[in-house]
Design a protein around this motif. Structure first.
Motif, short mmCIF file in Angstrom:
data_model
loop_
_atom_site.label_atom_id
_atom_site.label_comp_id
_atom_site.label_asym_id
_atom_site.label_seq_id
_atom_site.Cartn_x
_atom_site.Cartn_y
_atom_site.Cartn_z
N PHE A 123 5.20 6.34 -6.16
CA PHE A 123 6.53 6.66 -5.40
C PHE A 123 7.09 5.37 -4.83
N GLY A 124 6.39 4.27 -4.78
CA GLY A 124 6.79 3.17 -4.21
C GLY A 124 6.66 2.84 -2.97
N ILE A 125 5.71 3.49 -2.34
CA ILE A 125 5.29 3.54 -0.99
C ILE A 125 4.03 2.62 -0.94
N ALA A 126 3.93 1.68 -0.17
CA ALA A 126 2.93 0.87 0.02
C ALA A 126 2.30 0.97 1.58
N ALA A 127 0.99 0.71 1.40
CA ALA A 127 0.17 0.97 2.90
C ALA A 127 0.37 -0.41 3.67
N VAL A 128 0.56 -0.33 4.92
CA VAL A 128 0.77 -1.48 5.87
C VAL A 128 -0.63 -1.82 6.23
N HIS A 129 -1.21 -3.11 6.03
CA HIS A 129 -2.47 -3.75 6.32
C HIS A 129 -2.24 -4.55 7.69
N GLU A 130 -3.28 -5.18 7.92
CA GLU A 130 -3.49 -5.86 9.21
C GLU A 130 -3.21 -7.27 8.74
N ASN A 131 -2.86 -7.54 7.61
CA ASN A 131 -2.70 -9.04 7.14
C ASN A 131 -2.08 -9.90 7.92
#
Length: 252
Positions: free
Chosen positions: A77-85
């Motif tokens: 659905f075009g939703i990405a996870a937020v990471h700690e990068n």
């Protein structure tokens, strides 16, 4: 708009998938609460509903519970996870100093390599901080960087050089990589990934897990089931939390 997914064991009369507004440190999130199900097909259906809600609300990035295994549903659905990068990138110098301290490396005898794709804010901050802290600093960028190296040498009298791998006489004891850059030099060095490359053949991550301490009023608002570093990374990226409010408190 950012999203926040959380699971609940029992639901009330509002249903198995419920949306609400969540405030974390003054930042608004579109929160979707999903009731756990013992039946995989039922939980998958609920997660699809949650993803649809987020998409309709305009969410493109979201915070998910630690160990969440349904990311493919949300990515569809075009939703990405937020990471700690972003958090690691902007605190790379602090991580390096902590790693050096824990490995008993003397700054006056240590050579640090900084590898990146371009002179972004993350690389610049790491270079400006570490060049004044250690004996030698080597900057490895595909293009640019000579100017800031020259300024550091002239204004502060530090030993900082642009990398020339073929002629390099000294290999870094510690190397930080930003963006898609890969580690180089002696594989026994302490490698600190601060970008997208987290594994590289022959090298070991010297800071695979980084812990931060923050003021109590910030810590109290971090959702218990989310990765604290992912939350802090997003808050830092959005300007809600500032670097001087973060301290590297532990390395694993």
């Amino acid at each position: 708009m950012y999203g926040l997914l959380n699971f609940e064991e029992k639901g009330g009369h509002h249903g198995s998938v419920v949306c609400a507004s969540k405030n974390i440190c003054g930042m608004h999130f579109f929160q979707v609460s999903v009731i756990h199900s013992a039946y995989g097909f039922l939980e998958k259906s609920r997660l699809k509903r949650a993803a649809k809600m987020m998409k309709k609300a305009g969410v493109h990035r979201a915070l998910f519970p630690d160990g969440f295994s349904g990311m493919d549903i949300f990515e569809n659905f075009g939703i990405a996870a937020v990471h700690e990068n972003y958090l690691r990138a902007m605190t790379g110098a602090e991580i390096a100093r902590r790693v050096m301290n824990e490995h008993h490396l003397s700054p006056t005898e240590t050579c640090v390599g900084i590898a990146g794709e371009h002179m972004g804010a993350d690389v610049r901050k790491a270079l400006m901080t570490l060049a004044l802290h250690v004996r030698y600093t080597i900057l490895d960028l595909p293009g640019g960087g000579e100017g800031i190296c020259s300024v550091l040498r002239r204004e502060y009298g530090v030993s900082v050089l642009k990398a020339d791998r073929e002629k390099q006489l000294k290999s870094p004891d510690v190397i930080l990589t930003f963006g898609d850059a890969k580690p180089w030099g002696d594989a026994k060095c302490l490698w600190i990934p601060c970008g997208t490359c987290l594994e590289w053949d022959g090298y070991q991550n010297a800071a695979s897990e980084v812990h931060y301490s923050v003021p109590p009023e910030i810590e109290a608002q971090i959702p218990a089931d989310c990765s604290a570093n992912a939350v802090l990374s997003l808050l830092l990226e959005s300007g809600v939390v500032h670097e001087n409010e973060l301290e590297v408190s532990g390395i694993l």
